[in-house]
Design a protein around this motif. Structure first.
Motif, PDB file in Angstrom:
ATOM      1  N   LEU A 192       0.833  -1.207   0.000  1.00 54.71           N
ATOM      2  CA  LEU A 192       0.000   0.000   0.000  1.00 54.71           C
ATOM      3  C   LEU A 192       0.866   1.255   0.000  1.00 54.71           C
ATOM      4  CD1 LEU A 192      -3.053  -0.490   2.347  1.00 54.71           C
ATOM      5  CD2 LEU A 192      -2.958  -0.377  -0.124  1.00 54.71           C
ATOM      6  N   THR A 193       1.927   1.224   0.804  1.00 53.56           N
ATOM      7  CA  THR A 193       2.798   2.396   0.879  1.00 53.56           C
ATOM      8  C   THR A 193       3.447   2.669  -0.477  1.00 53.56           C
ATOM      9  OG1 THR A 193       3.246   1.759   3.136  1.00 53.56           O
ATOM     10  CG2 THR A 193       4.644   3.452   2.210  1.00 53.56           C
ATOM     11  N   LEU A 194       3.882   1.603  -1.140  1.00 51.34           N
ATOM     12  CA  LEU A 194       4.508   1.772  -2.447  1.00 51.34           C
ATOM     13  C   LEU A 194       3.504   2.295  -3.473  1.00 51.34           C
ATOM     14  CD1 LEU A 194       6.724  -1.444  -2.619  1.00 51.34           C
ATOM     15  CD2 LEU A 194       7.349   0.856  -1.909  1.00 51.34           C
ATOM     16  N   LEU A 195       2.283   1.739  -3.441  1.00 41.63           N
ATOM     17  CA  LEU A 195       1.253   2.204  -4.364  1.00 41.63           C
ATOM     18  C   LEU A 195       0.980   3.681  -4.120  1.00 41.63           C
ATOM     19  CD1 LEU A 195      -1.383  -0.683  -4.316  1.00 41.63           C
ATOM     20  CD2 LEU A 195       0.262  -0.135  -6.090  1.00 41.63           C
ATOM     21  N   PHE A 196       0.874   4.032  -2.864  1.00 41.92           N
ATOM     22  CA  PHE A 196       0.546   5.407  -2.520  1.00 41.92           C
ATOM     23  C   PHE A 196       1.629   6.363  -3.005  1.00 41.92           C
ATOM     24  CE2 PHE A 196      -0.624   9.114  -0.237  1.00 41.92           C
ATOM     25  CZ  PHE A 196      -1.968   8.967   0.039  1.00 41.92           C
ATOM     26  N   SER A 197       2.881   5.991  -2.751  1.00 40.24           N
ATOM     27  CA  SER A 197       3.933   6.931  -3.137  1.00 40.24           C
ATOM     28  C   SER A 197       4.056   7.012  -4.655  1.00 40.24           C
ATOM     29  CB  SER A 197       5.260   6.568  -2.474  1.00 40.24           C
ATOM     30  OG  SER A 197       5.562   5.238  -2.736  1.00 40.24           O
ATOM     31  N   GLY A 198       3.790   5.888  -5.344  1.00 36.46           N
ATOM     32  CA  GLY A 198       3.793   5.940  -6.806  1.00 36.46           C
ATOM     33  C   GLY A 198       2.763   6.925  -7.308  1.00 36.46           C
ATOM     34  N   CYS A 199       1.585   6.884  -6.696  1.00 36.07           N
ATOM     35  CA  CYS A 199       0.496   7.761  -7.103  1.00 36.07           C
ATOM     36  C   CYS A 199       0.800   9.223  -6.765  1.00 36.07           C
ATOM     37  CB  CYS A 199      -0.762   7.296  -6.408  1.00 36.07           C
ATOM     38  SG  CYS A 199      -2.168   8.246  -6.833  1.00 36.07           S
ATOM     39  N   MET A 200       1.421   9.424  -5.601  1.00 30.67           N
ATOM     40  CA  MET A 200       1.765  10.790  -5.202  1.00 30.67           C
ATOM     41  C   MET A 200       2.754  11.421  -6.176  1.00 30.67           C
ATOM     42  SD  MET A 200       0.186  11.962  -2.758  1.00 30.67           S
ATOM     43  CE  MET A 200       1.178  13.400  -2.355  1.00 30.67           C
ATOM     44  N   GLY A 201       3.529  10.574  -6.854  1.00 33.53           N
ATOM     45  CA  GLY A 201       4.511  11.101  -7.789  1.00 33.53           C
ATOM     46  C   GLY A 201       3.886  11.670  -9.046  1.00 33.53           C
ATOM     47  N   VAL A 202       2.656  11.259  -9.380  1.00 42.88           N
ATOM     48  CA  VAL A 202       2.080  11.704 -10.649  1.00 42.88           C
ATOM     49  C   VAL A 202       0.746  12.442 -10.553  1.00 42.88           C
ATOM     50  CG1 VAL A 202       3.297  10.169 -12.215  1.00 42.88           C
ATOM     51  CG2 VAL A 202       1.300   9.317 -11.017  1.00 42.88           C
ATOM     52  N   ALA A 203      -0.142  12.016  -9.630  1.00 39.86           N
ATOM     53  CA  ALA A 203      -1.498  12.572  -9.644  1.00 39.86           C
ATOM     54  C   ALA A 203      -1.570  14.066  -9.306  1.00 39.86           C
ATOM     55  CB  ALA A 203      -2.418  11.767  -8.735  1.00 39.86           C
ATOM     56  N   PRO A 204      -0.911  14.537  -8.246  1.00 38.93           N
ATOM     57  CA  PRO A 204      -1.005  15.968  -7.932  1.00 38.93           C
ATOM     58  C   PRO A 204      -0.484  16.820  -9.095  1.00 38.93           C
ATOM     59  CG  PRO A 204      -0.111  14.798  -6.066  1.00 38.93           C
ATOM     60  CD  PRO A 204      -0.134  13.827  -7.215  1.00 38.93           C
ATOM     61  N   GLU A 205       0.606  16.364  -9.697  1.00 36.64           N
ATOM     62  CA  GLU A 205       1.189  17.093 -10.818  1.00 36.64           C
ATOM     63  C   GLU A 205       0.205  17.146 -11.996  1.00 36.64           C
ATOM     64  OE1 GLU A 205       4.024  18.737 -10.871  1.00 36.64           O
ATOM     65  OE2 GLU A 205       3.503  19.277 -12.945  1.00 36.64           O
ATOM     66  N   SER A 206      -0.416  16.007 -12.281  1.00 39.82           N
ATOM     67  CA  SER A 206      -1.261  15.925 -13.464  1.00 39.82           C
ATOM     68  C   SER A 206      -2.574  16.691 -13.297  1.00 39.82           C
ATOM     69  CB  SER A 206      -1.557  14.466 -13.780  1.00 39.82           C
ATOM     70  OG  SER A 206      -2.608  14.369 -14.695  1.00 39.82           O
ATOM     71  N   ILE A 207      -3.085  16.795 -12.081  1.00 36.35           N
ATOM     72  CA  ILE A 207      -4.377  17.477 -11.911  1.00 36.35           C
ATOM     73  C   ILE A 207      -4.194  18.878 -11.320  1.00 36.35           C
ATOM     74  CG2 ILE A 207      -6.606  17.402 -10.756  1.00 36.35           C
ATOM     75  CD1 ILE A 207      -6.613  14.422 -11.262  1.00 36.35           C
ATOM     76  N   ALA A 208      -3.635  18.955 -10.107  1.00 39.22           N
ATOM     77  CA  ALA A 208      -3.446  20.281  -9.505  1.00 39.22           C
ATOM     78  C   ALA A 208      -2.453  21.092 -10.339  1.00 39.22           C
ATOM     79  CB  ALA A 208      -2.948  20.138  -8.072  1.00 39.22           C
ATOM     80  N   GLY A 209      -1.435  20.417 -10.880  1.00 40.39           N
ATOM     81  CA  GLY A 209      -0.432  21.112 -11.685  1.00 40.39           C
ATOM     82  C   GLY A 209      -1.045  21.723 -12.938  1.00 40.39           C
ATOM     83  N   GLU A 210      -1.871  20.951 -13.618  1.00 41.59           N
ATOM     84  CA  GLU A 210      -2.500  21.466 -14.836  1.00 41.59           C
ATOM     85  C   GLU A 210      -3.461  22.611 -14.515  1.00 41.59           C
ATOM     86  OE1 GLU A 210      -3.533  19.917 -18.340  1.00 41.59           O
ATOM     87  OE2 GLU A 210      -2.867  17.849 -18.031  1.00 41.59           O
ATOM     88  N   LYS A 211      -4.075  22.512 -13.325  1.00 41.52           N
ATOM     89  CA  LYS A 211      -4.980  23.579 -12.897  1.00 41.52           C
ATOM     90  C   LYS A 211      -4.178  24.837 -12.607  1.00 41.52           C
ATOM     91  CE  LYS A 211      -8.001  23.837  -9.323  1.00 41.52           C
ATOM     92  NZ  LYS A 211      -8.715  23.288  -8.147  1.00 41.52           N
ATOM     93  N   GLU A 212      -3.099  24.627 -11.867  1.00 41.40           N
ATOM     94  CA  GLU A 212      -2.244  25.739 -11.450  1.00 41.40           C
ATOM     95  C   GLU A 212      -1.680  26.473 -12.670  1.00 41.40           C
ATOM     96  OE1 GLU A 212       0.927  24.256  -9.061  1.00 41.40           O
ATOM     97  OE2 GLU A 212       1.662  26.225  -8.470  1.00 41.40           O
ATOM     98  N   ARG A 213      -1.285  25.728 -13.682  1.00 41.34           N
ATOM     99  CA  ARG A 213      -0.650  26.336 -14.851  1.00 41.34           C
ATOM    100  C   ARG A 213      -1.649  26.775 -15.905  1.00 41.34           C
ATOM    101  NH1 ARG A 213       2.753  21.988 -13.718  1.00 41.34           N
ATOM    102  NH2 ARG A 213       1.638  20.738 -15.240  1.00 41.34           N
ATOM    103  N   GLY A 214      -2.952  26.497 -15.685  1.00 40.16           N
ATOM    104  CA  GLY A 214      -3.972  26.955 -16.623  1.00 40.16           C
ATOM    105  C   GLY A 214      -4.064  26.122 -17.885  1.00 40.16           C
ATOM    106  N   THR A 215      -3.451  24.933 -17.894  1.00 40.83           N
ATOM    107  CA  THR A 215      -3.518  24.129 -19.113  1.00 40.83           C
ATOM    108  C   THR A 215      -4.791  23.294 -19.179  1.00 40.83           C
ATOM    109  OG1 THR A 215      -2.191  22.434 -18.031  1.00 40.83           O
ATOM    110  CG2 THR A 215      -1.032  23.979 -19.414  1.00 40.83           C
ATOM    111  N   ILE A 216      -5.417  23.082 -18.017  1.00 41.38           N
ATOM    112  CA  ILE A 216      -6.621  22.249 -18.039  1.00 41.38           C
ATOM    113  C   ILE A 216      -7.787  23.034 -18.640  1.00 41.38           C
ATOM    114  CG2 ILE A 216      -7.790  22.639 -15.813  1.00 41.38           C
ATOM    115  CD1 ILE A 216      -7.459  19.466 -15.542  1.00 41.38           C
TER     116      ILE A 216
END
Ligand SMILES: Nc1ncnc2c1ncn2[C@@H]1O[C@H](COP(=O)(O)OP(=O)(O)O)[C@@H](O)[C@H]1O
Ligand SMILES: [Mg+2]
Lengths: 257, 392
Positions: free
Chosen positions: B193-217
């Motif tokens: 579970l810890t490995l799955l979680f950290s794998g997800c933390m590496g990509v999901a915030p960037e892909s959603i919050a990041g795209e929101k933050e940068r106005g690309t979404i």
């Protein structure tokens, strides 16, 4: 004259976050951005929304492009209601603003293909259109350069090209020349005139008087979320320069309240 | 459907063409875990070190018992010296050239064979001297090894009965390796579970919050693509990438296990059937989807990647605690398998313990599927909400 965009009594109030409340010094926690705005734009013309910062121009254009929805009132673009048929509206418009960014990581070439596919264009169609638009805006030399490494002007050109990838009949353009160098600004304004020549309908927002005088057939002056004056460019100017006319309107609007 | 594929292919291109992301998310976790665990293992089981002990009048009986206690890989070398060299040996211990000095009385074995009881501290009681350096770890451990062999020797002399004598039987029903394996089997759900979680933390915030933050979404939102297509495309591609990252960590863990456990975990893994592996895979997949959807929801509430990471911390703590729950208790009550994440942990630990029930597996998978669908719906609604997507 065929009408292409109609806004009827549009109202929009934003609920402010705590941080914004302090910035705006608002006690109610609400900000009325649009206070019953109505106007009509006609096919084949360029319509300009002119107003100072915070007047509600961006808010109005975002409603027209279905990014946000109005609290009340109704707007139609190319015969489709923005609230009931947002998909059809999105298919017939090209929306461009400095706030819509392209992902830094990709090249113009990749992004053009990506957005082309999202618009449902066939691959050959995408290729032909890419060739045409990239050549026209001098993007071909930069087609394989990541967006991150492009100049601001080139970025804006790529955004412009991608927003009209599907050859929309209506173009919505928020502050077309904001943040552009004079050369890119000229390319953009020339292109808007060219699009008009092709029979496209355009609505743009700006706070620059000269831009309105240069481009617009019809003008709506927005102050505080209301339409303070509307008509053809000459009607609104009333024989004066756009700048002088605007300040007369502004004074009347502010003291009239 | 076509739009979903277009979105997925863009998300993959974004990830796989970025060498930094691939290295950081796919290679590094596995490599780091492998190196870390291997290092830990070699510190824990440092059997390469050999100790040197100088001995005066070395007793053969003692040497025999000592060798028996050391087992197959002897690490202590006895060097016999004359009584006159004892003082020099003490100097060597202090200099660190020798680990200990053991001095037996002359003809020690003969004294033992004499067999009469000697009172402790008595005048004629034979004495074995061990000289060592308490400030040195090596010297201290070789000291306790010799003490324990001497204790055994003393027990043998006054023997009245045996415990677990090799001839008569008795002892642990599992081997030491199996005991260690079962400990890691209990730890496994937490680790996964810890490995799955950290794998997800590496990509999901960037892909959603990041795209929101940068106005690309917002650029995507003015195209005819539906919000739900955007959400499904994102969740699917983020899940695949998170799963790959977890697999990388998993391989790292797997390869370093033998070293970490000082034994071979291969036997443990060979013990499972294809069915059990399939069940494990299904459970892990549902866990990835759950975690990706949850982090995606938090990321779309956030205004920036930083905020998204902050929001995810409490979730991570909860998931990790739930992951540890299998170390404390396991349950086979079907209703308990309706609880998301907890059900993954319980099913995984049941699989590793070799007693999982198909009913509980189906309940877990079925209920997780419902939660995932609900979360994706919620996410699609959030993508439609201008307050969430265009909040300032
Ligand atoms: N998402 C939002 N949240 C809160 N207030 C907003 C939001 N968007 C716009 N506003 C406020 O609404 C008013 C009109 O903004 P805007 O339409 O951007 O004006 P303009 O484009 O004419 O400068 C401003 O006072 C602005 O602060
Ligand atoms: Mg604006």
């Amino acid at each position: 004259m065929q009408e292409i965009i109609r806004a009827e009594d549009i109202r929009k109030t934003f609920h402010l976050s705590r941080k914004q409340r302090q910035i705006e010094r608002s006690k109610t926690g609400k900000k009325v951005a649009l206070d019953g705005l109505s106007f009509t734009a006609y096919e084949g013309e360029i319509y300009g929304l002119l107003g100072p910062n915070g007047a509600g121009k961006t808010t109005m254009l975002r409603i027209l492009s279905t990014l946000i929805s109005a609290d009340s009132g109704e707007a139609f673009v190319a015969g489709h209601s923005v609230s009931r048929e947002p998909d059809k509206v999105r298919a017939s418009i090209g929306f461009l603003t400095g706030e819509l960014k392209l992902e830094d990581f990709f090249t113009p070439d990749y992004l053009f293909g990506f957005f082309g596919r999202l618009h449902g264009l066939p691959e050959e169609g995408i290729r032909a259109r890419k060739e045409e638009l990239f050549r026209k805006f001098g993007i071909d030399a930069y087609a394989q350069v990541k967006v991150a490494d492009l100049s601001t002007g080139m970025k804006q050109k790529v955004s412009l090209v991608i927003s009209i990838i599907h050859d929309p009949s209506v173009i919505i353009f928020d502050e077309p020349t904001n943040g552009l160098d004079v050369l890119t600004a000229k390319v953009v304004t020339d292109f808007l005139l060219e699009l008009k020549g092709q029979g496209k309908s355009i609505i743009l927002s700006t706070h620059i008087f000269s831009l309105v005088e240069k481009l617009c057939d019809r003008v709506g002056v927005i102050i505080g979320g209301r339409m303070a004056a509307e008509g053809t460019l000459d009607e609104v100017r009333g024989g004066k320069s756009m700048e002088d006319a605007f300040f007369d309107i502004y004074k009347r609007e502010v003291t009239g309240k | 459907m076509k739009n979903i594929l277009t979105i997925i292919s863009k998300e993959f291109a974004r990830f796989f063409k970025d060498r930094r992301l691939v290295l950081g998310t796919l290679l590094l976790p596995g490599l780091l875990i492998f190196l870390l665990y291997t290092l830990m293992g070699s510190v824990l089981y440092d059997d390469s070190h050999t100790y040197t002990v100088k001995a005066v009048h070395l007793s053969p009986t003692f040497a025999q018992i000592f060798a028996a206690e050391e087992g197959e890989e002897p690490s202590v070398r006895f060097e016999e010296i004359a009584a006159s060299e004892a003082e020099a040996a003490k100097e060597e211990i202090l200099a660190g050239n020798c680990d200990a000095l053991i001095v037996f009385p002359e003809d020690f074995d003969a004294i033992l064979a004499g067999g009469s009881y000697a009172p402790p501290g008595g005048e004629n009681t034979p004495n074995v001297q061990i000289w060592y350096d308490a400030s040195s770890g090596n010297s201290s451990s070789v000291y306790s090894l010799m003490r324990s062999a001497l204790d055994t020797l003393e027990d043998n002399i006054s023997n009245r009965f045996d415990v677990n004598s090799p001839a008569a039987g008795g002892g642990s029903l599992t081997s030491g390796e199996e005991a260690a394996a079962s400990f890691y089997a209990q730890l496994m759900p937490f680790l996964i579970l810890t490995l799955l979680f950290s794998g997800c933390m590496g990509v999901a915030p960037e892909s959603i919050a990041g795209e929101k933050e940068r106005g690309t979404i917002a650029t995507l939102m003015v195209t005819p693509v539906k919000r739900s297509e955007l959400v499904v495309g994102k969740v699917v591609s983020l899940s695949v990438i998170s799963a790959l990252s977890a697999i990388s960590s998993f391989i790292g863990t797997f390869l370093s296990m033998p070293k970490l456990m000082g034994g071979n975990i291969g036997d443990l893994f060979a013990a499972y059937s294809a069915w059990e592996y399939l069940a494990l895979f299904a459970v892990m997949l549902s866990a990835v989807l759950l975690i990706v959807s949850l982090i995606s929801i938090l990321s779309s509430l956030a205004k920036s990647v930083k905020e998204a990471t902050t929001y995810s911390v409490p979730l991570m703590i909860v998931v990790m605690l739930v992951g540890l729950s299998s170390m404390l208790f396991t349950t086979s009550v079907p209703a308990a398998h309706l609880i998301p994440i907890f059900n993954c942990v319980q099913v995984m630990s049941a699989i590793f313990a070799g007693n999982f029930s198909a009913v509980n597996l189906l309940i877990a998978l079925g209920s997780n599927l419902v939660y995932i669908v609900l979360l994706v719906f919620a996410l699609a609604r959030m993508f439609k909400s201008e307050r969430i997507m265009f909040n300032r």
